[in-house]
Design an enzyme around this catalytic site. Structure first.
Site, PDB file in Angstrom:
ATOM      1  CB  SER A 103      -0.688  -0.880  -7.638  1.00 58.54           C
ATOM      2  OG  SER A 103      -1.957  -1.389  -7.961  1.00 58.54           O
ATOM      3  N   GLY A 104      -1.324  -3.182  -5.202  1.00 59.05           N
ATOM      4  CA  GLY A 104      -1.399  -4.608  -4.906  1.00 59.05           C
ATOM      5  C   GLY A 104      -0.747  -5.007  -3.608  1.00 59.05           C
ATOM      6  CB  THR A 108      -7.933  -1.109  -0.329  1.00 60.72           C
ATOM      7  OG1 THR A 108      -7.570  -0.136  -1.312  1.00 60.72           O
ATOM      8  CG2 THR A 108      -9.429  -1.047  -0.105  1.00 60.72           C
ATOM      9  CG  ASN A 153      -4.783  -4.338  -6.184  1.00 64.24           C
ATOM     10  OD1 ASN A 153      -5.460  -5.281  -5.772  1.00 64.24           O
ATOM     11  ND2 ASN A 153      -4.665  -3.207  -5.509  1.00 64.24           N
ATOM     12  CB  SER A 156      -6.270  -1.420  -8.393  1.00 67.05           C
ATOM     13  OG  SER A 156      -5.482  -0.255  -8.411  1.00 67.05           O
ATOM     14  CB  SER A 157      -7.797   2.580  -4.506  1.00 66.25           C
ATOM     15  OG  SER A 157      -8.190   1.804  -3.412  1.00 66.25           O
ATOM     16  N   GLY A 375      -1.376   3.167  -5.084  1.00 74.09           N
ATOM     17  CA  GLY A 375       0.038   2.895  -4.909  1.00 74.09           C
ATOM     18  C   GLY A 375       0.852   3.243  -6.146  1.00 74.09           C
ATOM     19  CD  GLU A 377      -1.448   2.584 -10.837  1.00 78.95           C
ATOM     20  OE1 GLU A 377      -2.427   2.084 -10.259  1.00 78.95           O
ATOM     21  OE2 GLU A 377      -1.543   3.294 -11.851  1.00 78.95           O
TER      22      GLU A 377
END
Length: 822
Positions: A103-104, A108, A153, A156-157, A375, A377
């Site tokens: 994540s981050g 995306t 993030n 973040s998605s 991502g 986590e």
């Protein structure tokens, strides 16, 4: 001319120091020079810049990549998009871009740049532009409703997405979006310094004064669901501007102003529902603030008294009667939160359906998919959502290992290519720990089946049945915990909390709430609950969330396997989300768990390209100038082509495949093939303004039944036959009656019916293969050509013996068919 960076190697395969430290050093040198992309062979490594880099993207940058080889430009996400797009167009194969990282790390943004590039490659016709706009505008819409700020993030998605763009002749015709597990619990709660989904803040910041009056909203502070995490704004995000982009996207996918208004009323209704408070009345609960409940009911378009009843009572239906039971305080809070989560989750999936309706097409031949999924986590408190998120990341990592490190080494062994095995970390045991029968998901699903199953009983089962697994550790919980368990993931150890895990897996919603929302006078809200409200079989046990998620991830893996994969591995350079800073230990951890060192070693020792002999000769025979006779043995034919172009020294010959070590050798072959296709396309464009689908060298017969080398091209409007640059025959698609293939590979016959006599003519093409032609047939069907595909064990014409050819010609004539005489 090849591009070379002044700071470090462009491809980590060329490193002198083959170690994790050497890889970090190269990435850091690039990063400090604002070069965020690096290759490992054909895998792109992307390090999140956390800032805008001038001239890195946009129309000017895009112009540098069409038709260029990857070594001619600096490493770039556009180069990956170019490779995927060209492979799809020229090879008629489905492609997918798999973007992974924690994540981050910038996944995306990478996915958006892939779509941006592919969209720029399409034609400028009005219809194509409309389709392209709908595909692109689905992104800001789903980001608004599915993305949020987390501690790791800012965008973040909170769901997984596979965007499949569907093409015909290189132009987008439509697409399909598949989404995975929205983290809807974020609506009601999240960690401190995080936000709920962007759309709530966009609405509050971007609504006009008249809209704010209509929706009865003022600021974030007035809503418990938003103010609890103490984060209202995010640096670098303009909520007011983004709200206008979201409304534009809604309009482009076909949502009316009335539907948009209903959606915003639903969002406001959710926020007001979060402000409803309850008090204890005896052993039951009662609403404390009826005015707030009335406001929520007004926005959800349901009667106030019905909403009150639904939050303080539940109906239990048996075979003979229905009984209403009062709820206690804890149960009412659960019902309120379930209402908010369920309405929002269903609204999100409804929006995905609306986007899919807008971009749906049945007329397409090939597709290019982009995977943008949450991502890996690790938070302070990790629960059901993190377990699912980290599971899908394990599966993606397993796929990468399987299709690169593992499969490549096994292929060398099976093909008899000399090879020294490279050891790599295999995460298969972790995937099995979670997904196999008797694993975590299986035990969780089983415990949800039992009426007396609780988080505690689930935790005890985990300890009993998985206690001996090396990657699993269970620990007793603290004062407010039923227990925790840790999994040694490929990216590190993560501890999961079992509190509330069964409720999230069951995802239960009282039938009273379902029926209430179905009867809402808000048409969008009502449609969200229609299927469940009308389900006569609602006593059937619903499929739990973990089982649904496991099944959908399995389908995703199957989809990725059958497409040509392209990989982007994203790296997060620092935890502070600031540009220009790269933290050594953080990046080294990612280098290690992403397996970049093993990837470098395999690519360094291995071969850049491999293809079965029959497919190689089928693909590249068009570039050879030696087309008088063809060697029937595909391995010998492959050898002849490579020798003709001076590439035999860069190859290894396996049992069934050719292996080419250097990408430059492959680029040389592709350059010749592209030239052949482009030149053939130019001939068609010049004579009949048609779009090429397939072209190859073939053989026809002159009046003496001797073999003559020709070029045949199948285009959107017909079949074209050239002798050099001279057009010999053209058959419109309506005169093209079918294709005959052999039961064994090697040739095909095109059947053409020419007016005015309606005589049937036959063209023979040798050294082609069923898989290749079946691809062409799929494209032709997409062009609405109604063609028959037949199979035969007998070649209709054999020109190696003129006497035999004359006999076969006579036999064909006796059957009312004519061979082409040139």
């Amino acid at each position: 001319m090849a591009y070379r960076s002044a700071h470090a190697v462009n491809d980590l395969v060329l490193l002198e120091d083959i170690s994790n430290a050497g890889i970090y050093d190269a990435l850091a040198k690039h990063y400090r020079a604002d070069e965020i992309y690096t290759y490992i062979g054909n895998v792109l490594i992307s390090v999140n810049p956390f800032k805008e880099i001038p001239n890195l993207y946009g129309p000017g940058a895009i112009k540098k990549f069409p038709g260029k080889k990857e070594y001619q430009n600096p490493p770039h996400v556009y180069a990956v998009a170019e490779r995927a797009f060209r492979n799809m167009v020229f090879d008629l194969e489905n492609q997918c871009v798999i973007i992974s990282g924690e994540s981050g790390a910038g996944k995306t943004e990478a996915s958006k740049k892939i779509m941006e590039y592919v969209a720029a490659m399409s034609s400028k016709s009005k219809q194509v532009q409309e389709v392209k706009e709908q595909l692109i505008q689905s992104n800001p819409l789903l980001e608004a409703f599915g993305n949020a700020k987390t501690i790791r993030n800012n965008n973040s998605s909170r769901f997984g997405k596979y965007m499949e763009m569907q093409f015909n002749l290189g132009d987008p015709q439509g697409g399909r979006i598949t989404v995975y597990l929205l983290e809807k619990s974020r609506v009601i709660a999240r960690l401190e310094d995080e936000r709920s989904f962007h759309i709530f803040y966009q609405l509050l910041a971007g609504a006009s004064e008249s809209e704010k009056k209509e929706y009865g909203i003022r600021s974030v502070e007035e809503f418990v669901f938003l103010n609890q995490s103490k984060c209202k704004t995010v640096q670098g995000i303009d909520d007011a501007k983004d709200f206008q982009d979201t409304k534009k996207a809604m309009s482009i996918i076909g949502l009316s102003n009335e539907q948009q208004s209903e959606i915003f009323h639903i969002l406001v209704g959710i926020l007001h529902a979060g402000n409803i408070e309850f008090a204890t009345k005896g052993s039951n609960s009662a609403v404390k603030n009826m005015d707030v409940l009335g406001t929520a009911a007004a926005h959800l378009k349901v009667p106030t008294e019905i909403l009150e009843k639904a939050l303080t009572n539940k109906t239990i239906t048996t075979a003979t009667e229905s009984v209403t039971i009062p709820l206690n305080l804890e149960q009412s809070l659960y019902a309120r939160d379930s209402l908010a989560k369920s309405v929002y989750g269903r609204l999100f999936y409804w929006l995905v359906d609306q986007a899919n309706k807008a971009i749906k097409t049945t007329t397409f031949s090939t597709s290019l998919g982009v995977l943008d999924i949450y991502g890996f986590e690790i938070f302070g408190v990790n629960g059901f959502e993190q377990l699912c998120i980290n599971f899908v990341n394990e599966k993606l990592h397993q796929l990468f290992i399987e299709l690169t490190l593992k499969a490549e080494q096994e292929e060398y062994a099976s093909e008899g290519i000399p090879w020294e095995d490279i050891v790599y970390y295999n995460n298969k045991p972790i995937c099995e720990l979670i997904e196999k029968r008797g694993g975590i998901f299986s035990l969780m699903d089983e415990e949800c089946l039992f009426p007396k199953g609780t988080d505690t009983t689930f935790f005890e089962k985990l300890k009993k049945q998985l206690g001996g697994v090396k990657e699993f550790v269970a620990a007793s919980g603290g004062k407010h915990s039923t227990g925790t368990f840790s999994i040694q993931h490929y990216a590190g150890s993560v501890t999961y909390e079992t509190n509330g895990i069964l409720d999230k897996n069951k995802d239960l919603l009282f039938i009273d709430i379902v029926q209430m929302m179905y009867k809402s006078s808000n048409s969008v809200a009502s449609s969200l609950f229609e299927k469940e409200a009308k389900d006569d079989d609602n006593k059937k046990r619903p499929i739990t969330t973990c089982v649904q998620f496991k099944n959908s991830v399995s389908e995703l893996m199957d989809t990725l396997r059958i497409s040509k994969q392209h990989y982007i591995r994203c790296i997060k350079p620092n935890e502070s989300k600031r540009g220009g800073i790269i933290e050594e230990q953080l990046v080294l951890n990612q280098i290690q768990y992403l397996g970049l060192l093993e990837n470098v070693k395999v690519r360094r020792a291995g071969y850049a390209f491999r293809l079965p002999y029959d497919k190689f000769i089928s693909k590249y025979k068009c570039i050879s100038k030696k087309d008088k006779d063809w060697e029937p043995d595909s391995k010998a034919g492959t050898t002849a082509i490579l020798k003709e172009f001076g590439l035999e020294g860069d190859c290894a010959y396996g049992k069934t495949k050719i292996f080419i070590r250097s990408p430059k050798s492959v680029f040389a072959l592709e350059e010749h093939r592209t030239k052949f296709l482009v030149n053939t396309a130019a001939l068609i464009e010049k004579s009949h303004h048609d779009d090429i689908i397939f072209a190859d060298k073939c053989f026809g017969f002159n009046k003496d039944c001797k073999r003559v080398g020709l070029t045949i091209a199948i285009a959107a409007q017909g079949v074209h036959v050239f002798d050099g640059k001279k057009l010999l025959h053209r058959a419109p698609m309506q005169d093209f009656s079918g294709i005959t293939l052999p039961t064994d590979d090697g040739w095909m016959v095109l059947h053409l019916v020419f007016p005015p006599q309606k005589d049937e003519f036959l063209y023979l093409i040798e050294n082609v293969y069923k898989a290749e032609i079946e691809q062409v047939m799929n494209v032709l069907k997409a062009c609405n050509a109604n063609l028959e595909l037949a199979y035969s064990s007998v070649i209709p014409l054999v020109a190696q013996d003129p006497k035999e050819a004359k006999k076969q010609k006579a036999a064909a004539a006796a059957m009312g068919k004519k061979c082409i005489i040139l």
